[in-house]
Write a protein that holds these residues in place. Structure first.
Motif: not given
Length: 343
Positions: A271, A310, A339
């Protein structure tokens, strides 16, 4: 002993354990109250500060300090603010509109003095240094007490050229201590405790059921040429620890080290937490600029987080050590859930 004589006595003799409560100190144990009429005395970032009365014309020289004061309901006692990174938090906009903004960046010392301040607070040591508004000594020489956020001095070495090195990980307890100090200085202790309780509750709620152990993240603040990425132990570390994720650069104690893209690509985070800044001082300040770079650069566009898009967008203040760090915890937690990366 009458309080007027007691105040003079405290100034003339060494402060002993017997007199700490009467004369004031920076120790947590005496934050609950101060002798009536004696003002507040505390040790702040290694400096003894005496505030003789609750401020009536305070200046907040950084956004973090301003938003704490506004959250404590002190707009009517603020003579001005300066050095804004982002728009004010929406719930504080109405109160903030009542306070003069002295400058978007650092106001001049003369402009600050024109407000006839009786107290000045800042979030960063640089603001109260030679390159910022003015050194603390310049304020103190004119009888204006100053307060520097302990988040920028406690367990932190600022002697180098960068943004400092943390010797210990920052926690929200340091922010809560700042809130309590300011609430004590302004004699609104109950408001301070209520604000701390609200922030703690928000952190608990955001972290509940958001266990993302094993998920790796990277925090990118600014600049695409020599990007500033978060080290282990500043405000992003508070977010990291609250949610159980792993910062891919947790092996450095520098606050915001500049790291080359080859190293970033090699660590390939799950991320990307991206600073969405409104300032325009370096390359790739906004989130849109950062994402365009990531998706067009031959090396970064193949990173896992980029391929999966992301991205978590945080304001600059969310990545600074202040009450907005809690906003950062909430936003990252919500994104991890979206996510599908939480347990």
């Amino acid at each position: 002993m009458p309080f007027a004589r007691l105040a003079r006595f405290c100034a003339l003799v060494p402060i002993t354990a017997l007199l700490l409560t009467a004369c004031g100190s920076g120790a947590p144990s005496d934050r609950a109250g101060d002798a009536a009429g004696a003002g507040v005395t505390l040790t702040n970032c290694g400096q003894r500060v005496h505030v003789p009365h609750p401020p009536r014309r305070a200046v907040a020289l950084d956004q973090g300090s301003a938003e704490i004061m506004l959250s404590l309901g002190l707009a009517d006692r603020m003579a001005g603010t300066g050095t804004w990174t982002d728009p004010v938090r929406p719930n504080l906009a109405k109160a903030n509109a009542k306070v003069p903004r002295l400058a978007e960046r650092y106001p001049s010392f003369e402009k600050v003095l024109d407000t006839e301040p009786d107290f000045a607070a800042a979030s960063f040591g640089y603001t109260l240094g030679k390159g910022g508004v003015a050194p603390r000594a310049s304020f103190e020489k004119l009888g204006v007490p100053t307060y520097l956020s302990p988040t920028d001095c406690a367990d932190k070495d600022n002697s180098g050229d960068g943004d400092g090195v943390r010797t210990e990980a920052l926690t929200m307890d340091t922010v809560y201590g700042e809130i309590r100090d300011l609430a004590r200085i302004f004699d609104v202790r109950e408001r301070g405790e209520k604000l701390v309780a609200r922030l703690k509750s928000r952190v608990r709620k955001a972290a509940s059921g958001a266990d993302a152990e094993g998920v790796s993240v990277l925090y990118w603040f600014s600049d695409s040429k020599s990007p500033y990425m978060a080290g282990c132990c500043g405000a992003p570390g508070v977010i990291t620890n609250a949610l159980g994720v792993r910062n891919v650069f947790d092996d450095t104690h520098e606050e915001w080290p500049q790291i080359n893209w080859e190293t970033v690509v090699d660590r390939d985070p799950d991320v990307l937490v991206i600073g969405d800044l409104t300032r325009r001082s370096q390359s790739a300040e906004s989130a849109a600029q950062k994402i365009r770079f990531l998706e067009s650069d031959p090396a970064t566009r193949n990173m896992k987080a980029v391929r999966e898009k992301r991205y978590v967008l945080l304001k600059g203040q969310d990545l600074n050590p202040t009450i907005r760090t809690v906003d950062g915890v909430e936003k990252v937690a919500a994104a991890l859930r979206a996510f599908g990366l939480t347990k």
